[in-house]
Design an enzyme around this catalytic site. Structure first.
Site, PDB file in Angstrom:
ATOM      1  N   HIS A   1      -2.981  90.335  17.051  1.00 26.40           N
ATOM      2  CA  HIS A   1      -2.662  88.983  17.665  1.00 26.40           C
ATOM      3  C   HIS A   1      -2.573  88.684  15.425  1.00 26.40           C
ATOM      4  O   HIS A   1      -3.732  89.223  15.104  1.00 26.40           O
ATOM      5  CB  HIS A   1      -3.677  88.085  17.592  1.00 26.40           C
ATOM      6  CG  HIS A   1      -4.095  86.308  18.241  1.00 26.40           C
ATOM      7  ND1 HIS A   1      -3.032  86.198  18.435  1.00 26.40           N
ATOM      8  CD2 HIS A   1      -4.642  85.239  16.630  1.00 26.40           C
ATOM      9  CE1 HIS A   1      -2.417  85.032  19.044  1.00 26.40           C
ATOM     10  NE2 HIS A   1      -3.487  84.540  17.823  1.00 26.40           N
TER      11      HIS A   1
ATOM     12  N   GLY B   1       9.313  94.823  19.890  1.00 21.89           N
ATOM     13  CA  GLY B   1       8.692  96.624  19.763  1.00 21.89           C
ATOM     14  C   GLY B   1       7.737  96.798  18.468  1.00 21.89           C
ATOM     15  O   GLY B   1       8.000  98.534  18.112  1.00 21.89           O
TER      16      GLY B   1
ATOM     17  N   LEU C   1       3.408  88.864  26.019  1.00 17.61           N
ATOM     18  CA  LEU C   1       3.054  87.744  26.244  1.00 17.61           C
ATOM     19  C   LEU C   1       1.707  87.447  27.167  1.00 17.61           C
ATOM     20  O   LEU C   1       2.152  86.165  27.595  1.00 17.61           O
ATOM     21  CB  LEU C   1       4.068  86.656  26.303  1.00 17.61           C
ATOM     22  CG  LEU C   1       5.344  87.234  24.304  1.00 17.61           C
ATOM     23  CD1 LEU C   1       6.180  86.183  24.450  1.00 17.61           C
ATOM     24  CD2 LEU C   1       4.348  86.874  23.566  1.00 17.61           C
TER      25      LEU C   1
ATOM     26  N   ASN D   1      -5.498  94.630  21.516  1.00 14.34           N
ATOM     27  CA  ASN D   1      -4.176  93.367  21.629  1.00 14.34           C
ATOM     28  C   ASN D   1      -4.876  93.465  20.015  1.00 14.34           C
ATOM     29  O   ASN D   1      -5.357  93.111  19.130  1.00 14.34           O
ATOM     30  CB  ASN D   1      -4.777  92.330  22.461  1.00 14.34           C
ATOM     31  CG  ASN D   1      -3.202  91.846  22.021  1.00 14.34           C
ATOM     32  OD1 ASN D   1      -2.121  91.810  22.237  1.00 14.34           O
ATOM     33  ND2 ASN D   1      -3.382  90.507  21.453  1.00 14.34           N
TER      34      ASN D   1
END
Length: 221
Positions: free
Chosen positions: A104, A13, A85, A102
């Site tokens: 990446h 986190g 995930l 998101n």
């Protein structure tokens, strides 16, 4: 006034912590709730800030309705994946379409897809011989890493890099870029009252897109 957001996480986190820390510097969002798919340190970070945290079993058919219900209960208008995930259930992708981001740890569209997370991504970058890596922020759909790209930040790959050293430098940049992207999404909501949050399936309108483009100095395709 702030826009209520949710974070979904699966691990330490640290990106969520960066998002929480940015709230103290005038962020237009507030993280109202954390949802995780397993016991993880992210839960401790959320509770330390007095935020709600829930565990959901994403291996069951009830996961989609459960997550959607939690988001609605907390009035969530944007969703941020931070080291999460699992694929998001279709109910969530449709219900918050154009409002899920998101991050990446590599430059998409390369080095994405199922199984490409954490050290797997950085090892693939090094094997490829790429001289540049860096995080990508993209909108989320029902497929891994295929949503349209919102922002990227190039990070040089050094000749003596290991997966660990590259990951460390990319993560440092992630902690700056992701709060900026979340803030842009929240501010776009505040200045585009005609945009419907949340509800039926709608695409981001022109006002929302222009606001995001202005924040990042480029176009959202």
């Amino acid at each position: 006034m702030t826009v209520p957001f949710a974070v979904l996480a699966s691990g330490s986190g640290t990106n969520m912590q960066a998002l929480l820390d940015h709230e103290e510097h005038g962020a237009a969002y507030r993280i109202e709730v954390l949802i995780v798919d397993r016991p993880c340190v992210a839960e401790e970070r959320a509770r330390a800030k007095g935020r709600a945290a829930y565990r959901v079993d994403f291996g069951t058919r009830s996961a989609g309705p459960e997550v959607a219900g939690l988001l609605r209960r907390h009035g969530v208008r944007g969703v941020l994946l931070a080291g999460f995930l699992k694929l998001l259930p279709p109910e969530v992708c449709r219900g918050w379409e154009g409002r899920i981001l998101n991050i990446h740890p590599a430059l998409l569209p390369a080095f994405g897809g199922k199984g490409m997370y954490g050290h797997h991504v950085h090892e693939a970058v090094l094997r490829s011989g790429a001289t540049v890596s860096g995080p990508t922020i993209h909108f989320v759909n029902e497929r891994y890493d295929e949503g349209r790209i919102l922002a990227q930040w190039p990070v040089p790959v050094e000749p003596d890099d290991t997966a660990e050293s590259l990951a460390e430098r990319v993560l440092e940049v992630e902690h700056v870029l992701y709060p900026a992207a979340a803030d842009a999404l929240a501010r776009a909501d505040l200045v585009a009252p005609a945009f419907r949050w949340p509800g039926t399936r709608v695409q981001a309108g022109d006002d929302l897109k222009r606001s995001i483009e202005s924040a990042f100095g480029g176009a959202v395709e």
